[in-house]
Scaffold this motif. Sequence first.
Motif, PDB file in Angstrom:
ATOM      1  N   HIS A   9       0.800  -1.228   0.000  1.00 19.84           N
ATOM      2  CA  HIS A   9       0.000   0.000   0.000  1.00 19.84           C
ATOM      3  C   HIS A   9       0.837   1.284   0.000  1.00 19.84           C
ATOM      4  O   HIS A   9       0.391   2.302  -0.495  1.00 19.84           O
ATOM      5  CB  HIS A   9      -0.970   0.004   1.185  1.00 19.84           C
ATOM      6  CG  HIS A   9      -0.282  -0.043   2.512  1.00 19.84           C
ATOM      7  ND1 HIS A   9       0.002  -1.229   3.131  1.00 19.84           N
ATOM      8  CD2 HIS A   9       0.209   0.924   3.305  1.00 19.84           C
ATOM      9  CE1 HIS A   9       0.621  -0.977   4.267  1.00 19.84           C
ATOM     10  NE2 HIS A   9       0.763   0.322   4.396  1.00 19.84           N
ATOM     11  N   GLU A  48     -15.630  -2.405  -2.028  1.00 20.49           N
ATOM     12  CA  GLU A  48     -14.881  -1.311  -2.681  1.00 20.49           C
ATOM     13  C   GLU A  48     -13.450  -1.751  -3.014  1.00 20.49           C
ATOM     14  O   GLU A  48     -12.861  -1.326  -4.006  1.00 20.49           O
ATOM     15  CB  GLU A  48     -14.806  -0.073  -1.767  1.00 20.49           C
ATOM     16  CG  GLU A  48     -16.119   0.645  -1.554  1.00 20.49           C
ATOM     17  CD  GLU A  48     -16.972   0.003  -0.449  1.00 20.49           C
ATOM     18  OE1 GLU A  48     -16.530  -1.010   0.149  1.00 20.49           O
ATOM     19  OE2 GLU A  48     -18.069   0.513  -0.196  1.00 20.49           O
ATOM     20  N   SER A  49     -12.922  -2.607  -2.139  1.00 24.87           N
ATOM     21  CA  SER A  49     -11.551  -3.075  -2.351  1.00 24.87           C
ATOM     22  C   SER A  49     -11.484  -4.070  -3.507  1.00 24.87           C
ATOM     23  O   SER A  49     -10.490  -4.107  -4.236  1.00 24.87           O
ATOM     24  CB  SER A  49     -11.022  -3.721  -1.069  1.00 24.87           C
ATOM     25  OG  SER A  49      -9.646  -3.903  -1.150  1.00 24.87           O
ATOM     26  N   GLU A  73     -13.370  -3.962  -6.096  1.00 25.57           N
ATOM     27  CA  GLU A  73     -13.435  -3.108  -7.289  1.00 25.57           C
ATOM     28  C   GLU A  73     -12.067  -2.461  -7.561  1.00 25.57           C
ATOM     29  O   GLU A  73     -11.591  -2.448  -8.692  1.00 25.57           O
ATOM     30  CB  GLU A  73     -14.499  -2.037  -7.053  1.00 25.57           C
ATOM     31  CG  GLU A  73     -14.947  -1.355  -8.322  1.00 25.57           C
ATOM     32  CD  GLU A  73     -15.898  -0.206  -8.025  1.00 25.57           C
ATOM     33  OE1 GLU A  73     -16.715  -0.334  -7.093  1.00 25.57           O
ATOM     34  OE2 GLU A  73     -15.790   0.813  -8.711  1.00 25.57           O
ATOM     35  N   PHE A  74     -11.453  -1.950  -6.485  1.00 25.79           N
ATOM     36  CA  PHE A  74     -10.163  -1.261  -6.623  1.00 25.79           C
ATOM     37  C   PHE A  74      -9.079  -2.208  -7.134  1.00 25.79           C
ATOM     38  O   PHE A  74      -8.229  -1.819  -7.936  1.00 25.79           O
ATOM     39  CB  PHE A  74      -9.741  -0.675  -5.264  1.00 25.79           C
ATOM     40  CG  PHE A  74      -8.450   0.095  -5.306  1.00 25.79           C
ATOM     41  CD1 PHE A  74      -8.438   1.442  -5.635  1.00 25.79           C
ATOM     42  CD2 PHE A  74      -7.238  -0.518  -5.010  1.00 25.79           C
ATOM     43  CE1 PHE A  74      -7.248   2.154  -5.682  1.00 25.79           C
ATOM     44  CE2 PHE A  74      -6.042   0.176  -5.051  1.00 25.79           C
ATOM     45  CZ  PHE A  74      -6.053   1.524  -5.383  1.00 25.79           C
ATOM     46  N   ASN A  75      -9.117  -3.455  -6.643  1.00 26.69           N
ATOM     47  CA  ASN A  75      -8.058  -4.403  -6.988  1.00 26.69           C
ATOM     48  C   ASN A  75      -8.344  -5.212  -8.255  1.00 26.69           C
ATOM     49  O   ASN A  75      -7.574  -6.118  -8.586  1.00 26.69           O
ATOM     50  CB  ASN A  75      -7.796  -5.345  -5.815  1.00 26.69           C
ATOM     51  CG  ASN A  75      -7.017  -4.661  -4.701  1.00 26.69           C
ATOM     52  OD1 ASN A  75      -5.808  -4.516  -4.771  1.00 26.69           O
ATOM     53  ND2 ASN A  75      -7.741  -4.170  -3.692  1.00 26.69           N
ATOM     54  N   ASN A 110      -8.314  12.602  -2.914  1.00 22.81           N
ATOM     55  CA  ASN A 110      -8.901  11.490  -3.675  1.00 22.81           C
ATOM     56  C   ASN A 110      -8.164  11.229  -4.984  1.00 22.81           C
ATOM     57  O   ASN A 110      -8.394  10.218  -5.634  1.00 22.81           O
ATOM     58  CB  ASN A 110     -10.381  11.782  -3.988  1.00 22.81           C
ATOM     59  CG  ASN A 110     -11.265  11.449  -2.793  1.00 22.81           C
ATOM     60  OD1 ASN A 110     -10.910  10.614  -1.963  1.00 22.81           O
ATOM     61  ND2 ASN A 110     -12.392  12.131  -2.674  1.00 22.81           N
ATOM     62  N   ASN A 142      -7.768   4.261   4.236  1.00 25.43           N
ATOM     63  CA  ASN A 142      -7.952   4.037   2.794  1.00 25.43           C
ATOM     64  C   ASN A 142      -9.128   3.111   2.525  1.00 25.43           C
ATOM     65  O   ASN A 142      -9.478   2.884   1.369  1.00 25.43           O
ATOM     66  CB  ASN A 142      -6.672   3.498   2.175  1.00 25.43           C
ATOM     67  CG  ASN A 142      -5.684   4.614   1.957  1.00 25.43           C
ATOM     68  OD1 ASN A 142      -5.115   5.123   2.919  1.00 25.43           O
ATOM     69  ND2 ASN A 142      -5.523   5.045   0.727  1.00 25.43           N
ATOM     70  N   LYS A 159      -9.152   0.813  -0.369  1.00 23.84           N
ATOM     71  CA  LYS A 159      -8.726   1.276  -1.699  1.00 23.84           C
ATOM     72  C   LYS A 159      -7.200   1.314  -1.746  1.00 23.84           C
ATOM     73  O   LYS A 159      -6.581   2.379  -1.918  1.00 23.84           O
ATOM     74  CB  LYS A 159      -9.319   2.650  -1.986  1.00 23.84           C
ATOM     75  CG  LYS A 159     -10.821   2.595  -2.220  1.00 23.84           C
ATOM     76  CD  LYS A 159     -11.359   3.981  -2.400  1.00 23.84           C
ATOM     77  CE  LYS A 159     -12.873   3.940  -2.405  1.00 23.84           C
ATOM     78  NZ  LYS A 159     -13.457   5.253  -2.209  1.00 23.84           N
ATOM     79  N   LEU A 172      -8.252   9.771   2.763  1.00 23.40           N
ATOM     80  CA  LEU A 172      -7.281   8.794   2.266  1.00 23.40           C
ATOM     81  C   LEU A 172      -5.872   9.206   2.700  1.00 23.40           C
ATOM     82  O   LEU A 172      -5.595  10.384   2.852  1.00 23.40           O
ATOM     83  CB  LEU A 172      -7.350   8.690   0.739  1.00 23.40           C
ATOM     84  CG  LEU A 172      -8.701   8.250   0.154  1.00 23.40           C
ATOM     85  CD1 LEU A 172      -8.622   8.200  -1.364  1.00 23.40           C
ATOM     86  CD2 LEU A 172      -9.129   6.901   0.692  1.00 23.40           C
ATOM     87  N   GLN A 230      -1.482   7.564  -2.005  1.00 26.01           N
ATOM     88  CA  GLN A 230      -2.020   8.377  -3.101  1.00 26.01           C
ATOM     89  C   GLN A 230      -0.961   9.156  -3.878  1.00 26.01           C
ATOM     90  O   GLN A 230      -1.160   9.454  -5.037  1.00 26.01           O
ATOM     91  CB  GLN A 230      -3.040   9.394  -2.543  1.00 26.01           C
ATOM     92  CG  GLN A 230      -4.199   8.783  -1.777  1.00 26.01           C
ATOM     93  CD  GLN A 230      -5.064   7.885  -2.637  1.00 26.01           C
ATOM     94  OE1 GLN A 230      -5.045   6.677  -2.488  1.00 26.01           O
ATOM     95  NE2 GLN A 230      -5.801   8.464  -3.562  1.00 26.01           N
TER      96      GLN A 230
END
Lengths: 463, 295
Positions: A123, A158-159, A161-163, A250, A337, A340, A414, A419
Motif C-alpha cells: 500500500h 470497494e476493495s 473493485e479497486f483491486n 482522492n 484508505n 482502496k 485517504l 495516493q
Amino acid sequence: MKKTWLGIISAILVLSLVACAGGQNSGTEQNAGTNAAQGSGQQSAAPSGTSSGVVKVPIMMRNAGNDSQAVINEFMVENYNKLYEGQYELEVEWLPGVAEDYRTKLKMLNASNDLPAWLYDLHAETAFAELLIQNNRLVDLKPHFDASPEWQRMAIPESVEFNTTADGKMYTSPAVSTEYVGIFYNKEHFQNAGIASFPETWDDFWDACNKLKAAGYTPLSLHTTETGWCPMLLGTSTMALSDEGQAFMNQMFPTDFNVPVVINMLDVITRLFTYSTADAVGGNYALAANNFCSGNTSMIPNGPWMVASLSDPQFAPEGFEEKVGYAMYPGKTMLSNQGKIYEMAVSVDHPEEVQLGAIELVKYRASEEFIRFNAVHAGYFSTVVPLTDEDMESLSPVMREYAARVLEIERTLLRYQAQWDPLTQNEVISTELVSLINGTITSEEMATKMSESAAKFATDSQG
Amino acid sequence: MSKFKKSGKNIYIALFLTPALFMFILIYLWPLCLSIISSFTSWDGFTSMKFIGLRNYRELFNDSKFLAALWNTFRWALAAAFIHVPFGVLVALILSKKMIGWRFVRSAFMIPNIISQSAMAILFTFIFRPDAGILNSVLRVFMGPDFNANWLHDSKYAFLALTQIWLWFAAVITLITLSEILSISPELYEAAKIDGANVFQIDIFINIPLLRNIIGTGVIIAITSVFKMFDIIYMTTNGGPGNSTINLAVMSVNAIIIQNKFGYANAIGIFLLILGVLVMSMTMRGFRMNKSAMD
C-alpha cells in the motif's frame, strides 16, 4: 616411494572429483524427472521447492519496529504451517528492519526476478505495485477468488473493485479489514497540564499544545525522514475539513501541489514542529516513537498497529500503556484508505505449486481466525467479522479506546502514502521538509518543488 | 632452444593469468560493459532495455540535483586533496621522528579507519544530535544553555558536519607515507645533518620531494574514496537538507530505489567513472608519478 605417494594422492583427488560430478548428475537427473512429471501434468512426489512432499513457500517478512508486525507475522506463520501441515510450509526470511527496508529489498529482488512468493505491505508503494501489475510480475488471483465463497464474503466490496483491473484480472488481493489512523496521547501529561479531554478543533489543539508546553512537556513526537510519516498524518488531516482537501486527497498521483489546501497543510506542519523535540528535525520514526514511549513527549500521530509496542518492555516502561489514550484528529477525523489500496500479491517467480501455497496464504489472511487476531492486535476491523464480547475483553485498554473512537468518526481521509507518487514522497518530503521547518524555503516553494517532482514522475512513467 | 624456453614460459604465464583474467572479465568487465550499455537505455528493471541514445546524459545535465551533487563532490574532492591528504602526511612525518609512544599513536590513529563507514555514520549521528549530542553539550558550556544547532539537518552546517565525519581519519595516507619515509636511505639524512639542516628543513627539502609519488597515490586514493562515498551520507542526511549533502553515489542509488531508473543510475555511474579516470590521470601528471622521485 615419492612417485607412489604422488600417485595415491592423485588417485584420491580424481576419485573425489568423479564422486562430486556423480552427485551432481544424479541431482540433475532427479530434477529432470521432476520437470518431466510436472510437464505431463502429473503430481510429483517431490517437486522442486519441496522436501518429502511438503511445498516450501519462500516469503520475506519483517519482525522489528515499534508496531504489531512481529506479533501478527509470527501468529500467521505458526497457524498457516499448522493448517497446511504436510502440504505447504512457509520458509520465512525475517528482515530486521522497518517497512521501508522491506520495500527497498523487494525492489532489488524484483530487478533480478527473485521476488518472494508472497508480497505484502504494497500500500505504501502504489507506483511500484502498479509497475508489478503492468509488467506481469504477479499471479492473477481472480480464478481463486471466484472459486472461494468464503474469501468473497470477507472482502470489502470497494476493495474488490479497486483491486480488479479493467480486463477483469485481480493481481493484488482485496482488503478484508481496514484500520483508522488517529493520534496517541499521554493522559497523564494532559491531566497535569489541565486539559480535560483531547481537543476536537484545531484552535483547541493549538491551545492544548501551549498548555502542555507551559506545563513543561514537549507536546509532539515528530520526525522528518521516511517521508515524514507522523507530521504528514497530522498535517494532511487538515484537508479532511474541506471539500477541496477531500478532492485533492482522492486523486491518485496528483501533479499540482500548488493549491491552498496543500500550502495550508505545509503551514500547519511547520507550526507543529515548534511543539516538537529538538531531534525531530532530521530524526526518524523510531526516534519519534521512542520519545513518546519514554514519556518525553505527549502525543504521536500513528495507527493502532503501534498499540502492541506500548506494553512491550523493549519499547516502553512497565505500566506505560495505562497512561495512553487514543483520539481522532481535530474535526473528528481519522485517516483510512478503506480498502482502496494494494496490499498482498503472489509473484510469478516461483513454480506453480509454490504459487498455490502463496495463494493459500492470501486466503488464510482472509479467514475469520486471522481477521479476528489482526483486529485484536493491530486494530484492523472487519464489518463481516465483528468482534465478540470475548474479543472485546481481550482488547488492551488503548485498543478498546481506539475501537470506541472508530465508532465516533465524522470524517475520513485517504492517506497520502497510498495516493502520492514515490518521487514527491521520498525525494522532496524526505529532504525538503527539513528546509521548510528550518525556514530555508516557504510553504509555497515546497509546494512548487512537490509539483515539479510529481510532474517529473508523470513524465518518467510515460517513458 | 632459448626460443622454445621462452614460449614455454609464456604458456606458463598465460596459464597462471587465465583464472585471474576470467574472474576480472566475470566480476568487473562484464558488469562494466552492461553498465555502459544500459546507460544509453531506458530500463526500469521490469521490461527489457530500450535504446534511447544520449537522453539519460542530457537529462543528467539538466537535473539540478545532479549539478548540486557534482558541486558537492568537487568541494569534497578539494577537501580530500588539500586537507585530508596533507594531514595524513603531516602525521606520518611526526610519527617518523619515532618519539616516545609513536607505535601506540600509529595504532590509535588507525582505529577509526577500521570501523565500518556505517558505524561511523551512526556514531556521528549521536555526536551531532541537537538535544543530547556530545558536541552541543560541550558547546552549551561555553555558549550558554540555550545553544542549539542541528548540525546534520540544518543547511547552514550540514555540509561541514558531514565532511568532519571522514576528513580527519587519514590513517591509510599516514601508513603508506610512513612506510615510504622509513624506506628513505639514512645516508641522505646524515648528509643533510652534516650540511647543518634542521628537522624542519629535512622534511621540506628531503622527505616531501622524495614522497611525491606516494602523496600522489594518496591523493588518488582520497579523491576516489570521496567519489564513492555512500554509507556515511545515506545513513546521516541521505543528501539533505534539500540537496546540500547529495553526491553522485547517493543520487545513483536513489534513482534505482525510488524511481526504478536503472539506465539513468548507470549513466551517473559511468559519469563518475570518467570523472575518476580524469582525476587519476591529472593527479599522475601533476605529481609526475611516472617519473622516479630522484628525477
